[in-house]
Scaffold this motif. Sequence first.
Motif, PDB file in Angstrom:
ATOM      1  N   ARG A  55       0.800  -1.229   0.000  1.00 44.78           N
ATOM      2  CA  ARG A  55       0.000   0.000   0.000  1.00 44.78           C
ATOM      3  C   ARG A  55       0.827   1.271   0.000  1.00 44.78           C
ATOM      4  O   ARG A  55       0.725   2.046  -0.928  1.00 44.78           O
ATOM      5  N   PHE A  57       1.307   3.535   2.879  1.00 48.15           N
ATOM      6  CA  PHE A  57       0.881   4.603   3.785  1.00 48.15           C
ATOM      7  C   PHE A  57       2.043   5.381   4.386  1.00 48.15           C
ATOM      8  O   PHE A  57       2.024   6.596   4.435  1.00 48.15           O
ATOM      9  N   GLU A  58       3.036   4.647   4.886  1.00 43.90           N
ATOM     10  CA  GLU A  58       4.118   5.329   5.595  1.00 43.90           C
ATOM     11  C   GLU A  58       4.732   6.415   4.727  1.00 43.90           C
ATOM     12  O   GLU A  58       5.178   7.440   5.221  1.00 43.90           O
ATOM     13  N   VAL A  59       4.765   6.136   3.422  1.00 44.36           N
ATOM     14  CA  VAL A  59       5.429   7.096   2.550  1.00 44.36           C
ATOM     15  C   VAL A  59       4.497   8.232   2.155  1.00 44.36           C
ATOM     16  O   VAL A  59       4.867   9.390   2.195  1.00 44.36           O
ATOM     17  N   PHE A  60       3.248   7.917   1.807  1.00 44.60           N
ATOM     18  CA  PHE A  60       2.433   9.049   1.348  1.00 44.60           C
ATOM     19  C   PHE A  60       1.850   9.892   2.474  1.00 44.60           C
ATOM     20  O   PHE A  60       1.333  10.972   2.240  1.00 44.60           O
ATOM     21  N   GLN A  62       3.901  11.093   4.607  1.00 45.26           N
ATOM     22  CA  GLN A  62       4.949  12.114   4.677  1.00 45.26           C
ATOM     23  C   GLN A  62       4.602  13.217   3.682  1.00 45.26           C
ATOM     24  O   GLN A  62       4.278  12.935   2.525  1.00 45.26           O
ATOM     25  N   LEU A  76      -5.962   2.429   6.829  1.00 45.01           N
ATOM     26  CA  LEU A  76      -5.089   1.259   6.837  1.00 45.01           C
ATOM     27  C   LEU A  76      -5.905   0.011   7.095  1.00 45.01           C
ATOM     28  O   LEU A  76      -5.553  -1.079   6.661  1.00 45.01           O
ATOM     29  N   CYS A 411       7.288   9.254   8.975  1.00 44.89           N
ATOM     30  CA  CYS A 411       6.235   8.433   9.560  1.00 44.89           C
ATOM     31  C   CYS A 411       6.748   7.010   9.633  1.00 44.89           C
ATOM     32  O   CYS A 411       7.211   6.460   8.638  1.00 44.89           O
ATOM     33  N   ALA A 466       3.384  -1.030   4.065  1.00 43.56           N
ATOM     34  CA  ALA A 466       4.650  -0.664   3.450  1.00 43.56           C
ATOM     35  C   ALA A 466       4.615  -0.934   1.952  1.00 43.56           C
ATOM     36  O   ALA A 466       3.738  -1.609   1.441  1.00 43.56           O
ATOM     37  N   LEU A 467       5.592  -0.414   1.261  1.00 44.51           N
ATOM     38  CA  LEU A 467       5.617  -0.564  -0.191  1.00 44.51           C
ATOM     39  C   LEU A 467       6.311  -1.841  -0.628  1.00 44.51           C
ATOM     40  O   LEU A 467       7.200  -2.336   0.033  1.00 44.51           O
TER      41      LEU A 467
ATOM     42  N   LEU B 104       3.684   8.840  -6.459  1.00 41.95           N
ATOM     43  CA  LEU B 104       5.016   8.548  -5.905  1.00 41.95           C
ATOM     44  C   LEU B 104       5.809   7.664  -6.850  1.00 41.95           C
ATOM     45  O   LEU B 104       5.246   6.866  -7.600  1.00 41.95           O
ATOM     46  N   LEU B 110      10.179   2.211  -1.969  1.00 46.80           N
ATOM     47  CA  LEU B 110      10.548   0.879  -1.500  1.00 46.80           C
ATOM     48  C   LEU B 110      11.834   0.932  -0.714  1.00 46.80           C
ATOM     49  O   LEU B 110      11.955   0.382   0.366  1.00 46.80           O
ATOM     50  N   VAL B 113      11.390   2.448   2.722  1.00 46.30           N
ATOM     51  CA  VAL B 113      10.753   1.640   3.765  1.00 46.30           C
ATOM     52  C   VAL B 113      11.581   0.410   4.128  1.00 46.30           C
ATOM     53  O   VAL B 113      11.663   0.032   5.298  1.00 46.30           O
ATOM     54  N   TYR B 114      12.189  -0.230   3.136  1.00 42.86           N
ATOM     55  CA  TYR B 114      12.860  -1.500   3.418  1.00 42.86           C
ATOM     56  C   TYR B 114      14.371  -1.383   3.566  1.00 42.86           C
ATOM     57  O   TYR B 114      15.029  -2.345   3.953  1.00 42.86           O
TER      58      TYR B 114
END
Lengths: 490, 184
Positions: A55, A57-60, A62, A76, A411, A466-467, B104, B110, B113-114
């Motif tokens: 998904r 979320f953590e990134v978008f 921000q 979520l 985030c 997470a992505l 994005l 990616l 996050v990872y």
Amino acid sequence: MNEDLSRLETASERESLRRVVIDPVSRVEGHGKVTLLLDEDDSVREARLHIVEFRGFEVFIQGRPYWEVPVMVQRLCGICPVSHHLAASKALDHVVGGVPLTASAEKLRRLMHYGQILQSHALHFFHLSSPDLLFGFESDVGRRNIVGVAEAHPEIARQGVLLRKFGQEVIRATAGKRIHGTGAVPGGMNRHLSVADHQLLKAEIAQVVEWSRAAVELVKRLHRADPLLYDEFACFDSGFMSIVRDDGAMDLYHGHLRFRDAEGRIIRDRVAEADYRSVICEQVKPWSYMKFPYLRELGPDAGWYKVGPLARVQNCDFIPTIFAEAERREFLAHGEGRPVQATLAYHWARMIEMLHAAEVIRELLDDPDLLAGERMSEGARGREGVGIIEAPRGTLIHHYQVDDDDLVSMCNLIVSTTHNNQAMNTAIRAVANRYLSGRKLTEGLLNHIEVAIRAFDPCLSCATHALGQMPLVLELESADGATLDRLVRD
Amino acid sequence: MSQLDKKPRLRVATTSLAGCFGCHMSFLDIDEHLFELARLVEFDRSPLTDIKECGPCDIGLIEGGVCNAENVHVLRAFRANCKTLVAVGACAINGGLPAQRNHLELEACLREVYEHREGMDAPGVPNDPELPLLLDKVHPIHEIVRVDYFIPGCPPSGETIWKFLSDLIAGRTPRLSHELLRFD
Ligand code: SF4
């Protein structure tokens, strides 16, 4: 015992093995699948639970204004939106200088949260898991659902549906909507409980407490009817983690982190919310979008733990409501001096917590602060906040940094189900080893794997924040044959 | 199953694609109507049953947009099998919140996050073939298949879903009054 199971994480000579897949894992929330690799003797050589959705979320989140966050993050997860709503609000309370909250705000949030615990636990037990427990793991697949339960055990199904309904009504009364409401804001709450809603809830709470007690009895009856199954199915040792109140009481809204080892000894205690990163590390494995957290000082092999009802009921020193505390003692006695590690005991612990939630709601409804009083607090502006809450499925961590322009610059989320990642994978390996290896795989046998996963009440929706990666080539065509999307990666 | 029910029950399938399960939870918010519904329909593939593939059905309810190859496959199977296909909620109708990722650049996200997070052990982007191929955008379902009805809301309320289904099951054209049409 556990070392023996860890060898089932990755088989050697994977290419020569036969693949069996359970896809999707059903009667859980979210998207997951299980793959098994078997050799020519039908021995299971590898078993993995994969979280397959992506998904972001953590990134978008921000770059968004901080005040949007408590409402956004609910998307979520539609099963425990309140947990995300409140964890984000708790974190952002620090950013607006709203700590401590006013008495009214904290009690209203607690009411919302315990309503959520009640509805989610009822949903999980009655709507999702009870078919396995009432009919048997290998029972007719067409009946193994809530409709089947309603036909065979109408009163159990009715109480389950009404328990969940009550929890949802508590949420509506405090957040405006049953799903994805807006009650909490950084620094407080945006409404009181209305007199009409207060009366409505008051009128039903006694019945809800009684039904919750009956639900605990039902689980105990199931345990007594087949102790061997309930004590041994997917049983394995691990530590536990949850938050507890300063005096050691169970508190699902606020507290400090505590870890116990598999023998029940406290190995870390009084870890403040803001210090979560000093104790928890996360490992990435290439075959799942869900990370694998562990207690830093013990390392990835020994430091993983269980979260959720089974952990919480045994991690606290006592439950601060009368009926649930009596049930907790009986539960501990069942372990005869050792922690109860049985996977199916999650259901028992979950129903004890549901009873506790009902009792907390009953107490709160007698409190005049819900209906009047200051709702917002203010103080010095901060740039960072961590909010930790015990969501229905376990410890939920939200962490934000906010710049002077009010936009979120960082985030980080560690959701409940992620903490149970290693435990769920170990559980399915235990089941594969004990029940599946060397046998012809039927639908009912494969359901054993899902029964073990369901016990943890995973929320795979939450776990997919997470992505992920795109390893192949895909062309997506629209209904009329035009190319909509094309993706190439190596 | 009662012998008295002469009329064959309609078959209903439901699935969640790139959604949060909130629309399914709202479906359960029909509360006691669930028992009434169970007398009128039977369930095919759904997260609430253990049927893993969608068979021939009268009604298919879709939650969530399309974000990966698996979603495309499931959505097409639903369209092929369901006489009436319904987009339930904002995500199915226009992508919803997950579509926020459409602006994005995936690769960078990616890695963030990872790989670049604090407290990360064995960093690296998951890439196992068992993980379904991702689309670089989240798509509304009507871009991929024909859709018969759209129920707005995030999620549509239990009441809205019940009104819609009870109309459809009774053979009426579903009508949602003003109060039942919500977009939040
Ligand atoms: S429309 Fe809203 S409730 Fe439904 S799946 Fe999407 S985010 Fe969840």
